[in-house]
Scaffold this motif. Sequence first.
Motif, mmCIF file in Angstrom:
data_model
loop_
_atom_site.group_PDB
_atom_site.id
_atom_site.type_symbol
_atom_site.label_atom_id
_atom_site.label_comp_id
_atom_site.label_asym_id
_atom_site.label_seq_id
_atom_site.Cartn_x
_atom_site.Cartn_y
_atom_site.Cartn_z
ATOM 1 N N ARG A 98 -5.736 1.584 -6.398
ATOM 2 C CA ARG A 98 -6.922 1.275 -5.620
ATOM 3 C C ARG A 98 -6.927 2.127 -4.365
ATOM 4 O O ARG A 98 -5.916 2.665 -3.950
ATOM 5 C CB ARG A 98 -6.942 -0.204 -5.247
ATOM 6 C CG ARG A 98 -7.030 -1.131 -6.465
ATOM 7 C CD ARG A 98 -6.839 -2.579 -6.057
ATOM 8 N NE ARG A 98 -7.851 -3.026 -5.113
ATOM 9 C CZ ARG A 98 -8.992 -3.601 -5.457
ATOM 10 N NH1 ARG A 98 -9.277 -3.761 -6.727
ATOM 11 N NH2 ARG A 98 -9.851 -4.008 -4.545
ATOM 12 N N ASN A 150 1.651 -4.734 4.699
ATOM 13 C CA ASN A 150 0.888 -4.177 5.816
ATOM 14 C C ASN A 150 0.876 -5.087 7.037
ATOM 15 O O ASN A 150 1.009 -4.618 8.173
ATOM 16 C CB ASN A 150 -0.555 -3.906 5.384
ATOM 17 C CG ASN A 150 -0.662 -2.906 4.259
ATOM 18 O OD1 ASN A 150 0.244 -2.114 4.028
ATOM 19 N ND2 ASN A 150 -1.783 -2.943 3.550
ATOM 20 N N HIS A 183 0.178 2.752 12.266
ATOM 21 C CA HIS A 183 1.325 2.071 11.661
ATOM 22 C C HIS A 183 2.556 2.958 11.791
ATOM 23 O O HIS A 183 3.056 3.520 10.809
ATOM 24 C CB HIS A 183 1.034 1.736 10.197
ATOM 25 C CG HIS A 183 -0.108 0.785 10.014
ATOM 26 N ND1 HIS A 183 0.052 -0.580 9.974
ATOM 27 C CD2 HIS A 183 -1.441 1.022 9.908
ATOM 28 C CE1 HIS A 183 -1.136 -1.153 9.836
ATOM 29 N NE2 HIS A 183 -2.053 -0.208 9.794
ATOM 30 N N ASP A 242 -8.267 0.938 -1.375
ATOM 31 C CA ASP A 242 -8.386 0.102 -0.187
ATOM 32 C C ASP A 242 -7.084 0.177 0.606
ATOM 33 O O ASP A 242 -6.086 0.703 0.144
ATOM 34 C CB ASP A 242 -8.659 -1.357 -0.587
ATOM 35 C CG ASP A 242 -9.899 -1.491 -1.454
ATOM 36 O OD1 ASP A 242 -10.813 -0.674 -1.277
ATOM 37 O OD2 ASP A 242 -9.936 -2.398 -2.294
ATOM 38 N N GLY A 243 -7.085 -0.390 1.795
ATOM 39 C CA GLY A 243 -5.835 -0.511 2.519
ATOM 40 C C GLY A 243 -5.685 0.486 3.643
ATOM 41 O O GLY A 243 -6.664 0.981 4.196
ATOM 42 N N LEU A 244 -4.433 0.777 4.000
ATOM 43 C CA LEU A 244 -4.138 1.587 5.174
ATOM 44 C C LEU A 244 -4.707 2.991 5.041
ATOM 45 O O LEU A 244 -4.641 3.616 3.993
ATOM 46 C CB LEU A 244 -2.619 1.682 5.380
ATOM 47 C CG LEU A 244 -1.851 0.380 5.580
ATOM 48 C CD1 LEU A 244 -0.406 0.691 5.937
ATOM 49 C CD2 LEU A 244 -2.503 -0.483 6.649
ATOM 50 N N THR A 281 0.964 -1.605 0.557
ATOM 51 C CA THR A 281 0.949 -0.161 0.368
ATOM 52 C C THR A 281 2.219 0.211 -0.389
ATOM 53 O O THR A 281 3.322 -0.130 0.053
ATOM 54 C CB THR A 281 0.916 0.588 1.716
ATOM 55 O OG1 THR A 281 -0.231 0.168 2.457
ATOM 56 C CG2 THR A 281 0.864 2.093 1.496
ATOM 57 N N ARG A 293 -2.626 0.814 -3.361
ATOM 58 C CA ARG A 293 -3.000 0.299 -2.048
ATOM 59 C C ARG A 293 -3.984 -0.845 -2.193
ATOM 60 O O ARG A 293 -4.878 -0.792 -3.024
ATOM 61 C CB ARG A 293 -3.663 1.391 -1.199
ATOM 62 C CG ARG A 293 -2.721 2.410 -0.622
ATOM 63 C CD ARG A 293 -3.459 3.343 0.327
ATOM 64 N NE ARG A 293 -4.294 4.306 -0.369
ATOM 65 C CZ ARG A 293 -5.204 5.063 0.232
ATOM 66 N NH1 ARG A 293 -5.428 4.935 1.525
ATOM 67 N NH2 ARG A 293 -5.904 5.935 -0.449
ATOM 68 N N ASN A 294 -3.802 -1.880 -1.414
ATOM 69 C CA ASN A 294 -4.870 -2.838 -1.163
ATOM 70 C C ASN A 294 -4.771 -3.229 0.303
ATOM 71 O O ASN A 294 -3.974 -2.655 1.050
ATOM 72 C CB ASN A 294 -4.815 -4.040 -2.127
ATOM 73 C CG ASN A 294 -3.603 -4.933 -1.915
ATOM 74 O OD1 ASN A 294 -3.157 -5.151 -0.791
ATOM 75 N ND2 ASN A 294 -3.063 -5.465 -3.003
ATOM 76 N N GLU A 295 -5.567 -4.166 0.753
ATOM 77 C CA GLU A 295 -5.599 -4.471 2.178
ATOM 78 C C GLU A 295 -4.303 -5.089 2.672
ATOM 79 O O GLU A 295 -4.042 -5.111 3.889
ATOM 80 C CB GLU A 295 -6.774 -5.407 2.497
ATOM 81 C CG GLU A 295 -6.689 -6.756 1.811
ATOM 82 C CD GLU A 295 -7.874 -7.640 2.149
ATOM 83 O OE1 GLU A 295 -8.593 -7.279 3.113
ATOM 84 O OE2 GLU A 295 -8.079 -8.658 1.475
ATOM 85 N N ARG A 296 -3.450 -5.548 1.755
ATOM 86 C CA ARG A 296 -2.223 -6.228 2.167
ATOM 87 C C ARG A 296 -0.957 -5.472 1.812
ATOM 88 O O ARG A 296 0.088 -5.720 2.406
ATOM 89 C CB ARG A 296 -2.181 -7.619 1.524
ATOM 90 C CG ARG A 296 -3.306 -8.524 2.002
ATOM 91 C CD ARG A 296 -3.414 -9.777 1.167
ATOM 92 N NE ARG A 296 -4.557 -10.581 1.598
ATOM 93 C CZ ARG A 296 -5.227 -11.415 0.805
ATOM 94 N NH1 ARG A 296 -4.862 -11.545 -0.459
ATOM 95 N NH2 ARG A 296 -6.245 -12.099 1.281
#
Length: 278
Positions: free
Chosen positions: A54, A175, A89, A56-58, A148, A143-146
């Motif tokens: 995916r 994350n 980060h 999404d994410g960092l 990596t 990757r997702n929002e939570r």
Amino acid sequence: MLPMLPPSDTRPPLSPRPALPIAALALALALAGCAGGPRDNLSLVPARLDQQTRQDGLFTQPVKWSRERPGCQGECPKLTVDSLAFPGHPRLTELVDHALAAMTWVDAQSAAPYDTLAGFEAYYWKTAESRDEVQLTARTRYRNERLTVVELDAAQYRTGMAHGMTGSQLLNWDNAAEKALTIDNLLAPGARPAFDAALRAEHARWLDQHADAIDNRDNFDRMWPFAPSDNVGLTDLGVLVKYQPYEIAPYAWGQPELLIPYERLRGVLRPQFLPPRT
């Protein structure tokens, strides 16, 4: 797979070999994991399982360059970095930098005299011979929002060697907690035997798809027996386990990857690393 030298280059290729010793990387992961424990009341894996990678994410920025030893004339050692920085980060950025540097050190009997890529570069220019070449790579596998998940690769050729050496490592990063997750963080207490059994079953299914193994399974199993692995990465579809060349199969098979679906890991992974039931 790691990038190979172009056909016009006369240097020996970076032929895959078993993973380089990465004790320093394991230490880095352990140190990074000191900040807080995994959350038990929030799934870090989305409920929708539709693709393995995916976007999404960092946010990421490339750290990419290729250099030869300063002032060198003629045939010169070369260092190539194709890595990532994670703006906002710094802990993850520093961990990726440190881990790639640690993967270049092959002497298990002594500590590396550097702990960053900048330190390795300075050491390398002082010690490298004319035909030495090192390639260091970091890329996000998931990757997702939570979460990596970063794959780290190191390939090295040293002057006079018959072939190069490669090693790879998957790094799972929470994350929000700002910590790296080892396999012990991911598995429920006492669940390692169950995880290894699930991996063995996936390994058997994987071999069933290869005619080379099916034609003489006993001989193949004797030459390339199953091996457990800590080199795991979380994905949308399940837990990815990546092996080094020659670890469980011949070189021609590349770097085998086995994917264990989450449904086979309920009760094995900690609840926060399983997608919610829908």
